[in-house]
Design an enzyme around this catalytic site. Structure first.
Site, PDB file in Angstrom:
ATOM      1  N   THR A  16       0.831  -1.208   0.000  1.00 32.49           N
ATOM      2  CA  THR A  16       0.000   0.000   0.000  1.00 32.49           C
ATOM      3  C   THR A  16       0.862   1.253   0.000  1.00 32.49           C
ATOM      4  OG1 THR A  16      -1.786  -1.150   1.164  1.00 32.49           O
ATOM      5  CG2 THR A  16      -1.814   1.249   1.220  1.00 32.49           C
ATOM      6  N   LYS A  37      -7.745  -0.407  -3.871  1.00 30.31           N
ATOM      7  CA  LYS A  37      -7.454  -1.523  -2.973  1.00 30.31           C
ATOM      8  C   LYS A  37      -8.550  -2.553  -3.223  1.00 30.31           C
ATOM      9  CE  LYS A  37      -5.504  -3.442   0.781  1.00 30.31           C
ATOM     10  NZ  LYS A  37      -4.086  -3.806   0.923  1.00 30.31           N
ATOM     11  N   THR A 176      12.221  -1.727   2.057  1.00 27.99           N
ATOM     12  CA  THR A 176      12.969  -2.177   3.229  1.00 27.99           C
ATOM     13  C   THR A 176      12.030  -2.532   4.375  1.00 27.99           C
ATOM     14  OG1 THR A 176      14.832  -0.782   2.592  1.00 27.99           O
ATOM     15  CG2 THR A 176      14.792  -1.588   4.867  1.00 27.99           C
ATOM     16  N   ARG A 205      13.785   2.296   4.974  1.00 28.39           N
ATOM     17  CA  ARG A 205      12.852   2.330   6.103  1.00 28.39           C
ATOM     18  C   ARG A 205      12.617   3.795   6.457  1.00 28.39           C
ATOM     19  NH1 ARG A 205       9.412  -1.622   7.988  1.00 28.39           N
ATOM     20  NH2 ARG A 205       8.900  -1.250  10.173  1.00 28.39           N
TER      21      ARG A 205
END
Length: 232
Positions: A16, A37, A176, A205
């Site tokens: 997402t 979605k 990540t 990240r």
């Protein structure tokens, strides 16, 4: 329908976030992007309304004024496999209505980004899964690879499954998951060589994984090249 089907090597690997990032990236490039979605399992009550976090993230990224029920045409309360979540509400996921709902939402833009659920083969019913949905839609596929131990195996198995359905794997994004993963460069090189599709970006990240922050790590030229090369 013009666009991409976004799948992943597993659940909770950032599909997402990447879909929202791609929505932002392509919207900034002037395209009318409809993120969808396809199924969303897991809602919480906010101000008296049931909402899904993934649907909210995609709705915030789009610029077409799409409603939550258009971004997420099929939503369930329980955060579990979709067919189980549906059964808990006394429902079944029916192939034709799901496909019609996804197509209706996708038609709101000139380019659709349809996100799957979990990995590539998540059951939706006794004889229907997310790979069937991808095949029904016929969109070229983008693979989100969650960078953690085992990701090469998961990515290659998924790519094999995608191609076995007669679908094109047109790009992949490294996201990540494990910030402490060792030998990241070596893993990326192995993935790049084996997947035989262009890497659209490597997302680190992020403390704030907003659509704009994710988009900053995606390669617009490669995305556009994949779109131009697609026959869809």
């Amino acid at each position: 329908m013009r666009g991409f089907f976004i799948t992943g090597t597993d659940t909770e690997i950032g599909k997402t976030c990447i879909t929202a990032g791609l929505t932002h990236l392509l919207s900034e490039a002037g395209l009318r992007v409809a993120p969808v979605k396809s199924l969303a399992a897991g809602q919480e009550s906010v101000d008296g309304q049931w909402v899904n976090e993934d649907v909210q993230r995609l709705q915030a990224a789009q610029r077409l004024g799409m409603r939550p029920d258009q971004v997420g045409p099929l939503q369930f309360r329980a955060a579990c496999a979709p067919h189980i979540a549906a059964a808990l509400e006394g429902q079944r996921i029916e192939r034709a209505p799901l496909l019609a709902a996804v197509r209706a939402s996708a038609a709101l833009g000139e380019l659709a980004l349809v996100e799957g659920v979990g990995g590539f083969r998540v059951p939706l019913g006794e004889d229907y899964d997310t790979a069937d949905l991808a095949q029904d839609l016929g969109l070229p596929v983008v693979l989100v690879v969650g960078l953690r131990l085992g990701c090469i195996n998961h990515a290659l198995l998924t790519a094999e499954a995608v191609r076995a359905r007669g679908l094109s794997l047109v790009g992949w994004v490294a996201n990540t998951v494990d910030a402490a993963m060792p030998y990241v460069a070596d893993n990326l090189a192995a993935l790049d060589a084996a997947l035989a599709a262009p890497c659209w970006g490597h997302v680190p990240r992020l403390s704030d994984p907003s659509a704009a922050a994710v988009a900053a790590h995606l390669n617009l030229e490669r995305v556009q090249a994949s779109l131009a090369a697609s026959a869809y």
